[in-house]
Design an enzyme around this catalytic site. Structure first.
Site, PDB file in Angstrom:
ATOM      1  CB  SER A  96     -23.700   0.517  56.478  1.00 56.31           C
ATOM      2  OG  SER A  96     -23.532  -0.742  55.883  1.00 56.31           O
ATOM      3  CG  ASP A 238     -25.911  -3.635  53.669  1.00 53.52           C
ATOM      4  OD1 ASP A 238     -26.212  -3.490  52.471  1.00 53.52           O
ATOM      5  OD2 ASP A 238     -24.878  -3.154  54.171  1.00 53.52           O
ATOM      6  CG  ASP A 240     -25.009   0.891  52.610  1.00 52.37           C
ATOM      7  OD1 ASP A 240     -25.074  -0.284  53.025  1.00 52.37           O
ATOM      8  OD2 ASP A 240     -23.930   1.469  52.408  1.00 52.37           O
ATOM      9  CG  ASP A 242     -22.408  -1.725  51.120  1.00 55.23           C
ATOM     10  OD1 ASP A 242     -23.167  -2.323  51.913  1.00 55.23           O
ATOM     11  OD2 ASP A 242     -21.492  -0.969  51.513  1.00 55.23           O
TER      12      ASP A 242
END
Length: 449
Positions: A96, A238, A240, A242
């Site tokens: 992430s 960000d 990843d 999400d």
């Protein structure tokens, strides 16, 4: 208490505490939990992700589970595809917003939502007892899944007024953060006939542009690009993809709370008598907004898993975190940067006002957060010391000290890094500055004892 799962999946520094051997054995545990295939695998742009993907797929195959690899995709894309394309589960390889040396795995259940805290413990138990599947009747196979991005974008488009948005010819700045939304957000804007300006548009697992976490401090290029190009809105994702942080048409970076409030208001206008789920560290204005539309707010511990897994049984329409994670229940009960962008464009198209005007109509709120390095062994002492000092507190998650509903401070350990996060809200900027200064000093003093 989970030993390996943190606030959001399992993460560690690759080749140190997150080794290929650990990944292999943990995947055997996750595969045993899923029981059968096929399992969908996706990953972010980190340099270690492709090799981890090979270990994950071969570990699944070794216990008789088939899997398909989707390649680099955002986490919400994997989660939505698991649900729509009929997979038994999904494994996203990502850390992430963590720095580039980290990586991790995030399992998604067959309903397309991150597995529950209870199921995390089931997986850890299988891992610790090594009670995973052995001697399968056949080996699993690994294939390629090419439908994920198109499935994902079509899903988002089905929830917004595409025709109206196209007619507005919006100018949009995407700060892709060298992350996974590179493969989907620009195409999404193209489908909506937006004029798009790209920042940090190349996938690079070292996140050279601004790091993998969008914060007000590192989004100056996004802000400048919005104002220079007279854009209607800017958004930063960000690593990843999400989470999403917005920039209004004047170049002001919005907190996750502010964008969530304006989106919630837009959605509840069309869907009164709904349910909103958010964390303990979100601002108190969400209750005011919900009340206007005869809707209710449920509070959870911090973490997208907590919010997502509360949304599913309660059939909540909206979920959000103050960090820019926004969830739209009609699409999927997970944080989704591209779905959130779609909702924001839908809001701007419907209202006819600028984003800065929409924000100016919200009730005033003064919120901030910071972080302090803290060794894990110091956390208990820190929380205990604060409990002793203050009579009015909530220890559901870390400690939340309420002076009154409009003025509070929350201190909680990060589930992904050796730090504590300090959140505060106050009725004025002056009061907020004073509160934050006082508590940061207090926290640092206790940790340094």
């Amino acid at each position: 208490m989970a030993k390996f799962f943190g606030t959001n999946g399992i993460r560690g520094v690759f080749s140190e505490d997150f080794t290929l051997e650990f990944v292999h054995d943990m995947t055997l545990a996750v595969g045993t939990y899923f029981e059968k295939g096929p399992v969908l695998i996706g990953y972010d742009g980190r340099e270690s992700s492709p090799i981890i993907c090979k270990v994950v797929s071969s570990a699944l195959n070794s216990i008789g589970i088939d899997c398909n690899v989707a390649g680099i995709i955002p986490t919400p894309c994997l989660e939505f595809a698991v649900k729509i394309l009929g997979y038994s589960g999904g494994i996203m390889i990502t850390a992430s917003h963590n720095p580039s040396q980290y990586n991790g795995i995030k399992p998604a259940a067959k309903d397309g939502v991150e597995i529950s805290r209870e199921d995390e413990l089931v997986i850890e138990d299988i891992y610790l007892k090594k009670s995973w599947i052995t001697n399968p009747s056949k080996w699993g196979t690994t294939g390629i899944e090419e439908r994920t991005i198109e499935t994902y974008l079509n899903g988002i488009l089905s929830h917004i007024d595409s025709k109206l948005i196209k007619s507005k010819k919006f100018r949009v700045v995407l700060d892709l953060g060298n992350g996974a939304q590179v493969v989907s957000a620009p195409d999404f804007c193209k489908k909506l006939q937006c004029e798009t300006f790209l920042v940090n548009e190349n996938i690079d697992g070292n996140f050279p542009g601004r790091g993998s976490e969008p914060t007000p401090q590192n989004l100056s290029i996004l802000s400048r690009t919005v104002t220079e190009n007279h854009a209607d809105v800017g958004i930063a994702f960000d690593g990843d993809g999400d989470r999403s942080i917005f920039c209004d048409n004047k170049g002001d970076i919005l907190t996750g709370d502010k964008s969530a409030l304006v989106l919630t208001q837009h959605i509840l206008k069309k869907n009164p008598n709904s349910l909103v789920v958010t964390c303990l560290n979100s601002g108190y204005n969400i209750e005011k907004i919900a009340e206007k539309f005869n809707s209710k707010v449920i509070r959870t511990k911090v973490g997208s898993v907590e919010v997502s897994r509360k949304m599913v049984p309660t059939d909540a329409l909206i979920g959000f975190e103050e960090n820019g994670g926004f969830m739209y229940g009609k699409h999927n009960q997970v944080r989704d940067g591209c779905m959130t962008l779609g909702l924001m464009l839908d809001l701007l198209a419907t209202s006819g006002k600028s984003l800065s005007d929409e924000i100016s109509l919200l009730p005033l709120s003064f919120i901030t957060k910071d972080k302090v390095p803290c060794p894990p062994e110091k956390v208990t002492e820190l929380i205990s010391s604060l409990k002793e000092e203050f009579p009015s507190f909530d220890v559901t998650d870390g400690i939340k000290i309420s002076i009154d509903p409009k003025n509070w401070v929350m201190v909680r350990p990060s589930g992904t890094e050796p730090i504590v996060r300090v959140y505060a809200e106050a009725e004025s900027q002056e009061k907020l500055d004073s509160l934050m200064s006082e508590y940061l000093k207090k926290v640092k003093t206790i940790i340094s004892r």
